[in-house]
Design a protein around this motif. Structure first.
Motif, PDB file in Angstrom:
ATOM      1  N   PRO A  69     -21.807  -8.232 -73.097  1.00  0.00           N
ATOM      2  CA  PRO A  69     -20.527  -8.382 -73.806  1.00  0.00           C
ATOM      3  C   PRO A  69     -20.640  -8.200 -75.321  1.00  0.00           C
ATOM      4  O   PRO A  69     -19.755  -7.631 -75.957  1.00  0.00           O
TER       5      PRO A  69
ATOM      6  N   ASP B 259     -15.471 -17.911 -78.170  1.00  0.00           N
ATOM      7  CA  ASP B 259     -14.084 -17.539 -78.415  1.00  0.00           C
ATOM      8  C   ASP B 259     -13.669 -17.993 -79.819  1.00  0.00           C
ATOM      9  O   ASP B 259     -14.494 -18.486 -80.596  1.00  0.00           O
TER      10      ASP B 259
ATOM     11  N   VAL C 231     -24.700 -14.889 -74.532  1.00  0.00           N
ATOM     12  CA  VAL C 231     -23.239 -14.861 -74.670  1.00  0.00           C
ATOM     13  C   VAL C 231     -22.628 -14.225 -73.423  1.00  0.00           C
ATOM     14  O   VAL C 231     -23.039 -13.149 -72.993  1.00  0.00           O
ATOM     15  N   THR C 232     -21.635 -14.901 -72.843  1.00  0.00           N
ATOM     16  CA  THR C 232     -20.940 -14.373 -71.668  1.00  0.00           C
ATOM     17  C   THR C 232     -19.599 -13.730 -72.034  1.00  0.00           C
ATOM     18  O   THR C 232     -19.075 -12.912 -71.288  1.00  0.00           O
ATOM     19  N   PHE C 233     -19.051 -14.110 -73.189  1.00  0.00           N
ATOM     20  CA  PHE C 233     -17.810 -13.536 -73.722  1.00  0.00           C
ATOM     21  C   PHE C 233     -17.847 -13.727 -75.218  1.00  0.00           C
ATOM     22  O   PHE C 233     -18.307 -14.760 -75.702  1.00  0.00           O
TER      23      PHE C 233
ATOM     24  N   GLY D 274     -22.833 -18.723 -74.307  1.00  0.00           N
ATOM     25  CA  GLY D 274     -21.637 -18.945 -73.501  1.00  0.00           C
ATOM     26  C   GLY D 274     -20.456 -18.121 -73.980  1.00  0.00           C
ATOM     27  O   GLY D 274     -20.614 -17.011 -74.490  1.00  0.00           O
ATOM     28  N   ASP D 275     -19.259 -18.677 -73.817  1.00  0.00           N
ATOM     29  CA  ASP D 275     -18.026 -18.017 -74.255  1.00  0.00           C
ATOM     30  C   ASP D 275     -17.788 -18.342 -75.725  1.00  0.00           C
ATOM     31  O   ASP D 275     -17.388 -19.459 -76.066  1.00  0.00           O
TER      32      ASP D 275
ATOM     33  N   SER E 184     -15.194 -13.150 -78.630  1.00  0.00           N
ATOM     34  CA  SER E 184     -13.909 -12.746 -79.185  1.00  0.00           C
ATOM     35  C   SER E 184     -14.137 -12.002 -80.496  1.00  0.00           C
ATOM     36  O   SER E 184     -15.259 -11.952 -81.019  1.00  0.00           O
TER      37      SER E 184
ATOM     38  N   ALA F  45     -16.572 -23.901 -73.978  1.00  0.00           N
ATOM     39  CA  ALA F  45     -17.405 -23.180 -73.012  1.00  0.00           C
ATOM     40  C   ALA F  45     -18.565 -22.459 -73.696  1.00  0.00           C
ATOM     41  O   ALA F  45     -19.393 -21.876 -73.025  1.00  0.00           O
ATOM     42  N   GLY F  46     -18.609 -22.492 -75.004  1.00  0.00           N
ATOM     43  CA  GLY F  46     -19.668 -21.802 -75.735  1.00  0.00           C
ATOM     44  C   GLY F  46     -20.108 -22.608 -76.939  1.00  0.00           C
ATOM     45  O   GLY F  46     -19.559 -23.668 -77.245  1.00  0.00           O
TER      46      GLY F  46
END
Length: 116
Positions: free
Chosen positions: A93, A34, A60-62, A31-32, A64, A12-13
């Motif tokens: 984020p 992670d 960036v949407t998420f 994107g994500d 980690s 997703a990223g």
């Protein structure tokens, strides 16, 4: 429930290094971001963290802790190589993750387009 458990879904990223005029290297996160995305980038990049001039994490949407570590290690490696990396853009984020980690002043920031 996954109807096809053997199927591998695309990430997703993404994390890439883009090259700009003048030889500037930009670490782009989108994107994500992670652990899987950060691990894939590290595997493709090799053992040494990416040395860059700029980091762009505005899309960036998420993120980690592995994604955040990737940014920080790249910043440290860039400093050690004599570069002064800037944070061009950071999404909410990313800003929040940097703040929670106590690292919100780790990167120099590029001036906003509307500031002098």
């Amino acid at each position: 429930m996954d109807s096809d458990p053997g199927r591998s879904w695309p990430p997703a990223g993404s994390v890439t290094i883009e090259h700009e005029e003048g030889g500037r290297r930009v670490l782009c996160l989108r994107g994500d971001v992670d652990t899987a995305v950060a691990t894939r980038f590290r595997r493709l990049q090799g053992r040494s963290p990416a040395v860059v001039d700029t980091i762009d994490a505005g899309d960036v949407t998420f993120i980690s802790s592995s994604g955040l570590a990737l940014m920080l290690l790249s910043g440290e490696a860039s400093e050690a190589a004599g570069r002064r990396p800037t944070l061009r853009a950071a999404s909410h984020p990313v800003e929040r993750a940097l703040q929670l980690a106590g690292m919100d002043d780790f990167f120099r920031r590029e001036p906003s387009a509307g500031t002098a």
